[in-house]
Scaffold this motif. Structure first.
Motif, PDB file in Angstrom:
ATOM      1  N   ILE A 199       0.399  -1.137  -0.128  1.00 43.60           N
ATOM      2  CA  ILE A 199       0.004  -0.205   0.101  1.00 43.60           C
ATOM      3  C   ILE A 199       1.216   1.280  -0.170  1.00 43.60           C
ATOM      4  N   LYS A 200       1.905   1.391   0.944  1.00 51.24           N
ATOM      5  CA  LYS A 200       2.684   2.467   1.272  1.00 51.24           C
ATOM      6  C   LYS A 200       3.500   2.493  -0.629  1.00 51.24           C
ATOM      7  N   LEU A 201       4.071   1.681  -0.887  1.00 45.85           N
ATOM      8  CA  LEU A 201       4.910   1.844  -2.491  1.00 45.85           C
ATOM      9  C   LEU A 201       3.933   1.875  -3.312  1.00 45.85           C
ATOM     10  N   ILE A 202       3.072   0.971  -3.723  1.00 40.30           N
ATOM     11  CA  ILE A 202       1.911   1.896  -5.028  1.00 40.30           C
ATOM     12  C   ILE A 202       1.320   3.002  -3.877  1.00 40.30           C
ATOM     13  N   ASN A 203       1.016   3.791  -2.992  1.00 41.29           N
ATOM     14  CA  ASN A 203       1.029   5.137  -3.188  1.00 41.29           C
ATOM     15  C   ASN A 203       1.761   6.024  -3.324  1.00 41.29           C
ATOM     16  N   ARG A 204       3.294   5.705  -2.890  1.00 41.28           N
ATOM     17  CA  ARG A 204       4.244   6.316  -3.893  1.00 41.28           C
ATOM     18  C   ARG A 204       4.577   6.449  -5.268  1.00 41.28           C
ATOM     19  N   GLU A 205       4.879   5.644  -5.919  1.00 47.25           N
ATOM     20  CA  GLU A 205       4.773   4.900  -6.912  1.00 47.25           C
ATOM     21  C   GLU A 205       3.504   5.158  -8.060  1.00 47.25           C
ATOM     22  N   VAL A 206       2.518   4.982  -7.956  1.00 49.28           N
ATOM     23  CA  VAL A 206       0.880   5.628  -8.591  1.00 49.28           C
ATOM     24  C   VAL A 206       0.333   6.470  -7.866  1.00 49.28           C
ATOM     25  N   ARG A 207      -0.020   6.410  -7.041  1.00 42.60           N
ATOM     26  CA  ARG A 207      -1.492   6.913  -6.115  1.00 42.60           C
ATOM     27  C   ARG A 207      -0.774   8.315  -6.805  1.00 42.60           C
ATOM     28  N   SER A 208      -0.065   8.803  -5.620  1.00 38.87           N
ATOM     29  CA  SER A 208       0.581  10.622  -5.957  1.00 38.87           C
ATOM     30  C   SER A 208       0.919  11.060  -7.155  1.00 38.87           C
ATOM     31  N   LYS A 209       0.624   9.844  -8.276  1.00 38.57           N
ATOM     32  CA  LYS A 209       1.366  10.374  -9.951  1.00 38.57           C
ATOM     33  C   LYS A 209      -0.125  10.616 -10.438  1.00 38.57           C
ATOM     34  N   VAL A 210      -1.238  10.410 -10.006  1.00 41.52           N
ATOM     35  CA  VAL A 210      -2.570  10.095 -10.766  1.00 41.52           C
ATOM     36  C   VAL A 210      -2.701  11.634 -10.592  1.00 41.52           C
ATOM     37  N   VAL A 211      -3.725  12.630 -12.099  1.00 43.78           N
ATOM     38  CA  VAL A 211      -3.782  13.858 -11.780  1.00 43.78           C
ATOM     39  C   VAL A 211      -5.293  14.084 -12.308  1.00 43.78           C
ATOM     40  N   VAL A 212      -5.918  14.221 -11.973  1.00 40.78           N
ATOM     41  CA  VAL A 212      -7.495  14.527 -12.931  1.00 40.78           C
ATOM     42  C   VAL A 212      -7.414  15.459 -13.119  1.00 40.78           C
ATOM     43  N   ARG A 213      -7.502  16.480 -14.407  1.00 42.61           N
ATOM     44  CA  ARG A 213      -7.554  17.708 -14.976  1.00 42.61           C
ATOM     45  C   ARG A 213      -9.248  17.888 -14.519  1.00 42.61           C
ATOM     46  N   ASP A 214      -9.624  19.312 -14.143  1.00 41.16           N
ATOM     47  CA  ASP A 214     -11.075  19.104 -14.786  1.00 41.16           C
ATOM     48  C   ASP A 214     -11.605  19.221 -16.851  1.00 41.16           C
ATOM     49  N   LEU A 271     -12.701  16.147 -16.578  1.00 38.72           N
ATOM     50  CA  LEU A 271     -14.559  15.293 -16.213  1.00 38.72           C
ATOM     51  C   LEU A 271     -15.655  15.106 -17.187  1.00 38.72           C
ATOM     52  N   HIS A 272     -14.503  16.891 -18.294  1.00 35.55           N
ATOM     53  CA  HIS A 272     -16.121  17.031 -18.948  1.00 35.55           C
ATOM     54  C   HIS A 272     -15.879  16.331 -19.846  1.00 35.55           C
ATOM     55  N   ASP A 273     -14.337  15.592 -20.483  1.00 39.31           N
ATOM     56  CA  ASP A 273     -14.349  15.365 -21.539  1.00 39.31           C
ATOM     57  C   ASP A 273     -15.579  13.340 -20.915  1.00 39.31           C
ATOM     58  N   TYR A 274     -15.346  13.082 -19.696  1.00 36.49           N
ATOM     59  CA  TYR A 274     -15.930  11.731 -19.617  1.00 36.49           C
ATOM     60  C   TYR A 274     -17.371  12.021 -19.273  1.00 36.49           C
ATOM     61  N   TYR A 275     -17.214  13.114 -18.668  1.00 30.59           N
ATOM     62  CA  TYR A 275     -19.215  13.591 -18.835  1.00 30.59           C
ATOM     63  C   TYR A 275     -19.614  13.153 -20.100  1.00 30.59           C
ATOM     64  N   PRO A 291     -27.253  16.778 -14.504  1.00 28.42           N
ATOM     65  CA  PRO A 291     -26.401  18.006 -14.922  1.00 28.42           C
ATOM     66  C   PRO A 291     -24.606  17.778 -14.615  1.00 28.42           C
ATOM     67  N   PHE A 292     -24.148  18.001 -15.466  1.00 26.72           N
ATOM     68  CA  PHE A 292     -22.635  17.968 -15.066  1.00 26.72           C
ATOM     69  C   PHE A 292     -22.123  18.135 -13.241  1.00 26.72           C
ATOM     70  N   GLU A 293     -22.274  19.709 -13.099  1.00 27.21           N
ATOM     71  CA  GLU A 293     -22.606  20.255 -11.582  1.00 27.21           C
ATOM     72  C   GLU A 293     -22.835  18.300 -10.338  1.00 27.21           C
ATOM     73  N   GLU A 294     -24.427  17.891 -10.418  1.00 24.96           N
ATOM     74  CA  GLU A 294     -24.384  17.189  -9.631  1.00 24.96           C
ATOM     75  C   GLU A 294     -23.147  15.789 -10.395  1.00 24.96           C
ATOM     76  N   ALA A 295     -22.807  15.143 -11.667  1.00 22.57           N
ATOM     77  CA  ALA A 295     -22.229  14.589 -11.008  1.00 22.57           C
ATOM     78  C   ALA A 295     -21.069  14.163 -11.182  1.00 22.57           C
ATOM     79  N   ALA A 296     -20.352  15.738 -10.857  1.00 16.09           N
ATOM     80  CA  ALA A 296     -18.785  15.966 -11.271  1.00 16.09           C
ATOM     81  C   ALA A 296     -18.088  14.988  -9.289  1.00 16.09           C
ATOM     82  N   LYS A 297     -18.444  14.728  -8.498  1.00 19.27           N
ATOM     83  CA  LYS A 297     -17.966  13.928  -7.622  1.00 19.27           C
ATOM     84  C   LYS A 297     -17.921  12.126  -8.307  1.00 19.27           C
ATOM     85  N   GLU A 298     -19.281  12.883  -8.933  1.00 18.13           N
ATOM     86  CA  GLU A 298     -18.980  10.350  -9.419  1.00 18.13           C
ATOM     87  C   GLU A 298     -17.938  10.678 -10.147  1.00 18.13           C
TER      88      GLU A 298
END
Length: 302
Positions: free
Chosen positions: A123-138, A141-145, A264-271
Motif C-alpha cells: 500500500i505504501k509503495l503503490i501510494n508513492r509510486e502510482v497514486r501520488s502521480k495520478v492527476v485528474v484535471r477539470d 471530467l468534462h471529457d468523461y461526462y 447536470p454535470f455539476e451534480e455528477a462531478a463527484k461521481e
C-alpha cells in the motif's frame, strides 16, 4: 505412496519461489475447490489455480523487492494495529478465538501476520509510486461526462391512460370470453377514432365495473411487465390491444413519451471524479507493473 519433492518453481531476480510456498498460498482455495469438484476436473482446476497464484506471487515479489530498494517498511505497531482493527470489526474478543478463525481458513498467526505486513508495505509503495502521480484535471471530467452521457441519463418516463375491465374471481369461462370480446370491440372503436374516455364511459352500461383514468407518469420498471411491454411498442396517442392480467383486462393509451433528461454535470462531478481517477489509476498501475516486470529477471519453472 508418492512423495512430492520440494523444488523451485520460479526465480525472481535473486530470489526463489518454491512449490511449497505456492501450495501454502493456494491451500485455502484448494479446500474450497474440493467441495465443488470431483475426479479429474479437480486436478485440472487445481493446476490452473497453482499457475495463476504463481504469477500473482511473482508480481508481489517484484513489488516487495521494489519496496525494499526504496527503503519502505512498516512497524510491528502498524501490523498489530491492523490486526486489532480486524478483530474488532469481526467481533473477535480473544486471541484464542482469533487463532481458531485463522485455523478455519487454514492459516497460522505467523503466516497471517506476514500477509498483513506485505499488504501494508505494498500500500505504501503503490501510494508513492502510482497514486501520488495520478492527476485528474477539470478537462478530464468534462471529457468523461461528454463521452459517457448514457450513464447520467435519468430513467425514461411515459405517461399513460388506462381503461380497466375487472375480471370477477372464479368467473365462468363463458363470462371471461364475453368480456374479452367486449374489450376488443371497445379498443377497436377507440382505434377507429372514438374518444378514449367518452367511449369507456358509454361502455359503463355494457360492462360492470369498467373504469378509465389518467394514470400519469411512470418510470421504466414501475409498471407490470406486460403493460410496460405494450407501452414500449406504442407511439404517442396510440392504443394497445387488450392486455389480460390478474387485475383484469387493460387497454392503455400512450399519452406522452418523455424526452431523455440527463443529470447536470455539476451534480455528477463527484461521481465522475471517482470514475476518472480509477481509470487513470488502473492505467498507471498497469504501466508501472510492466516497467517492473520488464526490468526484472523472471524465470518460471512450473
Amino acid at each position: 505412496g508418492a512423495m512430492t519433492v520440494e523444488r523451485i518453481v520460479a526465480i525472481v531476480n535473486n530470489e526463489i519461489i518454491t512449490l511449497s510456498e505456492v501450495n501454502e498460498e493456494v491451500l485455502p482455495g484448494r479446500f474450497r475447490l474440493e467441495e465443488s469438484y470431483a475426479g479429474d476436473g479437480l486436478n485440472i482446476t487445481t493446476d490452473r489455480l497453482l499457475r495463476e497464484k504463481l504469477r500473482k506471487m511473482i508480481d508481489k515479489r517484484l513489488q516487495l523487492q521494489a519496496a525494499k530498494k526504496a527503503g519502505i517498511s512498516v512497524s510491528q505497531e502498524d501490523i498489530k494495529g491492523v490486526i486489532e482493527d480486524i478483530k474488532r470489526k469481526n467481533s473477535i474478543r480473544s486471541d484464542k478465538e482469533f487463532s481458531g478463525t485463522l485455523e478455519e481458513e487454514h492459516l497460522t498467526l505467523e503466516t497471517y501476520t506476514a500477509q498483513i505486513r506485505d499488504q501494508l508495505i505494498l500500500i505504501k509503495l503503490i501510494n508513492r509510486e502510482v497514486r501520488s502521480k495520478v492527476v485528474v484535471r477539470d478537462a478530464d471530467l468534462h471529457d468523461y461526462y461528454n463521452n459517457h452521457r448514457p450513464l447520467f441519463a435519468f430513467p425514461s418516463e411515459i405517461k399513460i391512460s388506462q381503461i380497466l375491465i375487472p375480471l370477477p374471481k372464479a368467473a365462468p369461462e363463458t363470462l371471461v370470453e364475453d368480456l374479452r370480446k367486449k374489450a376488443s370491440g371497445l379498443a377497436e372503436e377507440i382505434r377507429a377514432g372514438g374518444d378514449f374516455f367518452n367511449t369507456a364511459k358509454r361502455y359503463k352500461g355494457i360492462i360492470d365495473g369498467i373504469a378509465a383514468a389518467d394514470l400519469g407518469f411512470f418510470r421504466k420498471g414501475d409498471l407490470m411487465p406486460s403493460l410496460e411491454k405494450a407501452a414500449d411498442s406504442l407511439k404517442s396517442g396510440e392504443i394497445s390491444y387488450p392486455i389480460e392480467t390478474q387485475a383484469g383486462i387493460h387497454i392503455i393509451r400512450l399519452d406522452e413519451r418523455g424526452s431523455v433528461r440527463y443529470k447536470p454535470f455539476e451534480e455528477a462531478a463527484k461521481e465522475i471524479e471517482g470514475a476518472v481517477y480509477q481509470e487513470k489509476y488502473d492505467e498507471a498501475l498497469a504501466v508501472w507493473l510492466k516497467e517492473i516486470r520488464d526490468g526484472a529477471h523472471v524465470e518460471m519453472r512450473f
